[in-house]
Design an enzyme around this catalytic site. Structure first.
Site, PDB file in Angstrom:
ATOM      1  N   LYS A  32       0.853  -1.298   0.109  1.00  0.00           N
ATOM      2  CA  LYS A  32      -0.058   0.031  -0.114  1.00  0.00           C
ATOM      3  C   LYS A  32       0.953   1.283  -0.010  1.00  0.00           C
ATOM      4  O   LYS A  32       1.792   1.246   0.701  1.00  0.00           O
ATOM      5  CB  LYS A  32      -0.944   0.019   1.158  1.00  0.00           C
ATOM      6  CG  LYS A  32      -1.805   1.240   1.366  1.00  0.00           C
ATOM      7  CD  LYS A  32      -2.946   1.025   2.435  1.00  0.00           C
ATOM      8  CE  LYS A  32      -2.463   1.631   3.678  1.00  0.00           C
ATOM      9  NZ  LYS A  32      -2.718   3.187   3.689  1.00  0.00           N
ATOM     10  N   ASP A  59      -3.602   4.480  -1.999  1.00  0.00           N
ATOM     11  CA  ASP A  59      -4.456   4.779  -1.042  1.00  0.00           C
ATOM     12  C   ASP A  59      -4.330   6.334  -0.987  1.00  0.00           C
ATOM     13  O   ASP A  59      -3.720   6.843   0.001  1.00  0.00           O
ATOM     14  CB  ASP A  59      -4.104   4.087   0.477  1.00  0.00           C
ATOM     15  CG  ASP A  59      -5.178   4.466   1.569  1.00  0.00           C
ATOM     16  OD1 ASP A  59      -6.114   4.829   1.216  1.00  0.00           O
ATOM     17  OD2 ASP A  59      -4.804   4.297   2.788  1.00  0.00           O
ATOM     18  N   LEU A  60      -5.088   7.012  -1.711  1.00  0.00           N
ATOM     19  CA  LEU A  60      -5.331   8.495  -1.692  1.00  0.00           C
ATOM     20  C   LEU A  60      -6.512   8.955  -1.591  1.00  0.00           C
ATOM     21  O   LEU A  60      -6.585  10.233  -1.427  1.00  0.00           O
ATOM     22  CB  LEU A  60      -4.695   9.147  -3.135  1.00  0.00           C
ATOM     23  CG  LEU A  60      -3.213   8.660  -3.667  1.00  0.00           C
ATOM     24  CD1 LEU A  60      -2.957   9.141  -4.862  1.00  0.00           C
ATOM     25  CD2 LEU A  60      -2.295   9.163  -2.347  1.00  0.00           C
ATOM     26  N   LYS A  61      -7.449   8.230  -1.368  1.00  0.00           N
ATOM     27  CA  LYS A  61      -8.768   8.412  -0.623  1.00  0.00           C
ATOM     28  C   LYS A  61      -9.210   9.658  -1.487  1.00  0.00           C
ATOM     29  O   LYS A  61      -9.466  10.784  -0.841  1.00  0.00           O
ATOM     30  CB  LYS A  61      -8.763   9.010   0.725  1.00  0.00           C
ATOM     31  CG  LYS A  61      -8.439   7.609   1.629  1.00  0.00           C
ATOM     32  CD  LYS A  61      -8.578   8.121   3.027  1.00  0.00           C
ATOM     33  CE  LYS A  61      -8.186   6.725   4.273  1.00  0.00           C
ATOM     34  NZ  LYS A  61      -6.874   6.298   4.049  1.00  0.00           N
ATOM     35  N   PHE A  62      -9.503   9.607  -2.661  1.00  0.00           N
ATOM     36  CA  PHE A  62     -10.082  10.587  -3.683  1.00  0.00           C
ATOM     37  C   PHE A  62     -11.490  10.986  -3.150  1.00  0.00           C
ATOM     38  O   PHE A  62     -12.275  10.239  -2.496  1.00  0.00           O
ATOM     39  CB  PHE A  62     -10.299  10.063  -4.956  1.00  0.00           C
ATOM     40  CG  PHE A  62      -8.892   9.896  -5.649  1.00  0.00           C
ATOM     41  CD1 PHE A  62      -7.796  10.512  -5.574  1.00  0.00           C
ATOM     42  CD2 PHE A  62      -8.944   8.541  -6.481  1.00  0.00           C
ATOM     43  CE1 PHE A  62      -6.649  10.424  -6.070  1.00  0.00           C
ATOM     44  CE2 PHE A  62      -7.581   8.377  -7.069  1.00  0.00           C
ATOM     45  CZ  PHE A  62      -6.467   9.072  -6.876  1.00  0.00           C
ATOM     46  N   ASP A  64     -14.005  14.227  -4.633  1.00  0.00           N
ATOM     47  CA  ASP A  64     -14.023  15.543  -5.277  1.00  0.00           C
ATOM     48  C   ASP A  64     -15.388  15.426  -6.020  1.00  0.00           C
ATOM     49  O   ASP A  64     -15.889  14.299  -6.074  1.00  0.00           O
ATOM     50  CB  ASP A  64     -12.754  15.612  -6.293  1.00  0.00           C
ATOM     51  CG  ASP A  64     -12.584  17.180  -6.593  1.00  0.00           C
ATOM     52  OD1 ASP A  64     -13.582  18.009  -6.912  1.00  0.00           O
ATOM     53  OD2 ASP A  64     -11.326  17.436  -6.239  1.00  0.00           O
ATOM     54  N   PRO A  66     -17.837  14.324  -9.268  1.00  0.00           N
ATOM     55  CA  PRO A  66     -17.606  13.056  -9.908  1.00  0.00           C
ATOM     56  C   PRO A  66     -16.546  12.985 -10.986  1.00  0.00           C
ATOM     57  O   PRO A  66     -15.706  12.156 -11.422  1.00  0.00           O
ATOM     58  CB  PRO A  66     -19.090  12.804 -10.475  1.00  0.00           C
ATOM     59  CG  PRO A  66     -19.893  13.287  -9.172  1.00  0.00           C
ATOM     60  CD  PRO A  66     -18.994  14.686  -8.913  1.00  0.00           C
ATOM     61  N   THR A  68     -13.904  14.721 -11.518  1.00  0.00           N
ATOM     62  CA  THR A  68     -12.606  14.929 -11.397  1.00  0.00           C
ATOM     63  C   THR A  68     -12.023  13.388 -10.612  1.00  0.00           C
ATOM     64  O   THR A  68     -11.180  13.081 -11.066  1.00  0.00           O
ATOM     65  CB  THR A  68     -12.490  15.885 -10.246  1.00  0.00           C
ATOM     66  OG1 THR A  68     -12.830  17.275 -10.923  1.00  0.00           O
ATOM     67  CG2 THR A  68     -10.836  16.089  -9.944  1.00  0.00           C
ATOM     68  N   THR A 123     -11.285   6.496  10.937  1.00  0.00           N
ATOM     69  CA  THR A 123     -11.583   5.840  12.396  1.00  0.00           C
ATOM     70  C   THR A 123     -11.020   6.877  13.387  1.00  0.00           C
ATOM     71  O   THR A 123     -11.127   6.811  14.540  1.00  0.00           O
ATOM     72  CB  THR A 123     -10.658   4.620  12.335  1.00  0.00           C
ATOM     73  OG1 THR A 123      -9.377   5.109  11.782  1.00  0.00           O
ATOM     74  CG2 THR A 123     -11.200   3.249  12.004  1.00  0.00           C
ATOM     75  N   GLN A 193      -3.275   2.991  17.213  1.00  0.00           N
ATOM     76  CA  GLN A 193      -4.454   2.517  16.892  1.00  0.00           C
ATOM     77  C   GLN A 193      -5.196   2.328  18.136  1.00  0.00           C
ATOM     78  O   GLN A 193      -4.653   1.108  18.854  1.00  0.00           O
ATOM     79  CB  GLN A 193      -3.936   1.196  16.098  1.00  0.00           C
ATOM     80  CG  GLN A 193      -3.413   1.429  14.807  1.00  0.00           C
ATOM     81  CD  GLN A 193      -4.535   1.871  13.601  1.00  0.00           C
ATOM     82  OE1 GLN A 193      -5.941   1.986  14.148  1.00  0.00           O
ATOM     83  NE2 GLN A 193      -4.326   1.681  12.317  1.00  0.00           N
ATOM     84  N   ARG A 214       3.039  -0.165  10.626  1.00  0.00           N
ATOM     85  CA  ARG A 214       4.305  -0.499  11.552  1.00  0.00           C
ATOM     86  C   ARG A 214       4.634  -1.951  12.260  1.00  0.00           C
ATOM     87  O   ARG A 214       5.639  -1.978  12.332  1.00  0.00           O
ATOM     88  CB  ARG A 214       3.866   0.424  12.936  1.00  0.00           C
ATOM     89  CG  ARG A 214       3.997   1.951  12.326  1.00  0.00           C
ATOM     90  CD  ARG A 214       3.349   2.900  13.313  1.00  0.00           C
ATOM     91  NE  ARG A 214       1.951   2.820  13.150  1.00  0.00           N
ATOM     92  CZ  ARG A 214       0.870   3.681  13.876  1.00  0.00           C
ATOM     93  NH1 ARG A 214       1.615   4.381  14.638  1.00  0.00           N
ATOM     94  NH2 ARG A 214      -0.391   3.548  13.607  1.00  0.00           N
TER      95      ARG A 214
HETATM   96  O1  C5P Z   1       1.043   1.179  11.118  1.00  0.00           O
HETATM   97  P1  C5P Z   1      -0.424   0.705  11.037  1.00  0.00           P
HETATM   98  O2  C5P Z   1      -0.822  -0.714  10.972  1.00  0.00           O
HETATM   99  O3  C5P Z   1      -1.167   1.418  12.042  1.00  0.00           O
HETATM  100  O4  C5P Z   1      -0.896   1.222   9.627  1.00  0.00           O
HETATM  101  C1  C5P Z   1      -2.288   1.405   9.301  1.00  0.00           C
HETATM  102  C2  C5P Z   1      -2.514   1.611   7.664  1.00  0.00           C
HETATM  103  O5  C5P Z   1      -3.976   1.874   7.486  1.00  0.00           O
HETATM  104  C3  C5P Z   1      -1.993   3.277   7.665  1.00  0.00           C
HETATM  105  O6  C5P Z   1      -1.304   3.423   6.261  1.00  0.00           O
HETATM  106  C4  C5P Z   1      -3.253   4.054   7.949  1.00  0.00           C
HETATM  107  O7  C5P Z   1      -3.256   5.007   7.040  1.00  0.00           O
HETATM  108  C5  C5P Z   1      -4.422   3.048   7.229  1.00  0.00           C
HETATM  109  N1  C5P Z   1      -5.655   3.304   7.723  1.00  0.00           N
HETATM  110  C6  C5P Z   1      -5.805   3.375   9.117  1.00  0.00           C
HETATM  111  N2  C5P Z   1      -7.171   3.381   9.674  1.00  0.00           N
HETATM  112  C7  C5P Z   1      -8.308   3.625   8.722  1.00  0.00           C
HETATM  113  C8  C5P Z   1      -7.901   3.768   7.535  1.00  0.00           C
HETATM  114  C9  C5P Z   1      -6.555   3.444   6.903  1.00  0.00           C
HETATM  115  O8  C5P Z   1      -5.102   2.973  10.108  1.00  0.00           O
HETATM  116  N3  C5P Z   1      -9.480   3.779   8.973  1.00  0.00           N
END
Ligand code: C5P
Length: 234
Positions: A32, A59-62, A64, A66, A68, A123, A193, A214
């Site tokens: 990712k 994972d750029l979460k567009f 905008d 429709p 674009t 989240t 988290q 991580r």
């Molecule tokens: O390091 P870690 O395991 O927490 O990374 C989780 C990945 O998932 C990160 O790239 C984070 O941006 C992504 N993510 C998240 N929670 C979300 C959506 C995406 O942790 N709700």
């Protein structure tokens, strides 16, 4: 078995990302690339990581209008990514445009369309955050509402938190792919988290794939850690 581990390469430089991708490509399903890496390293990092043989999740979460979003999805599809994200809160028409663009661009390029994933509620948001922006002030209800809308728009998958898997599995068609971040093995140090499941728990609850950052990339031996996680699932 299809490999459900998606490693999030949340690292700042192309060199670091590439060396991780090279060592991890044989043992994870997908790599990712998020906003930090893409913004600093550019689309070339997608091509270089694809060059290692890894599938890519952009994972750029567009979010905008429709037209674009459709064009951004077309560009990502031409870059040959296998998964990408859009915000479901962009609405039905935007999500339909994204899915149609992925399908049409892939057809023209003679390849399989990327999986366009809807992000429901971030989240980091709680009930009060939703109230502040004038949305349904209940995270669970807002997640369910947006998930149903995403499926109605034709999306084939969603990103959701570990705590939402069970409710969404009851609500959505079985074919919908649920991609789950917030995965912790229990052996790493605590971080930001808050709501986590182990890889095995998340798969048992109905996750299709797991996004793990991580616990893999910050491990002393990322490849060995990815292998341990994969083995914990069999
Ligand atoms: O390091 P870690 O395991 O927490 O990374 C989780 C990945 O998932 C990160 O790239 C984070 O941006 C992504 N993510 C998240 N929670 C979300 C959506 C995406 O942790 N709700």
């Amino acid at each position: 078995m299809r490999n459900p581990v998606i490693v999030a390469l949340d690292v700042p430089t192309a060199e670091k990302a590439l060396s991780l991708a090279e060592s991890l490509a044989p043992v994870v399903g997908v790599v990712k690339i998020g906003g930090e890496l893409f913004t600093s390293a550019g689309p070339d990092i997608v091509r270089r990581i694809r060059g290692t043989g890894a599938s890519v999740f952009l994972d750029l979460k567009f979010h905008d209008i429709p037209n674009t979003v459709a064009k951004a999805v077309a560009a990502a599809t031409r870059l040959d990514v296998q998964m990408l994200t859009i915000h479901a809160s962009g609405g039905l028409e935007m999500m339909r445009a994204a899915e149609e663009s992925a399908q049409e661009t892939a057809r023209q390029a003679g390849r399989t369309a990327p999986l366009v994933l809807g992000v429901t509620v971030l989240t980091s948001m709680v009930n009060n955050t939703l109230a502040e922006i004038g949305a349904e002030p209940n995270v669970n209800r807002q997640v369910e509402r947006l998930a149903v809308l995403a499926v109605k728009a034709g999306l084939r998958g969603l990103v959701c938190s570990p705590l939402e898997i069970t409710a969404l599995r009851q609500l959505l068609p079985e074919s919908v792919q649920l991609i789950i971040p917030g995965i912790r093995t229990g052996s790493e140090k605590a971080d930001d988290q808050k709501r986590t499941l182990t890889p095995k728990e998340a798969i048992a609850a109905g996750a299709t794939s797991l996004v793990i950052g991580r616990p893999i990339y910050a491990a002393e031996n990322p490849r060995a850690e990815a292998e341990t996680i994969l083995h914990s699932l069999s």
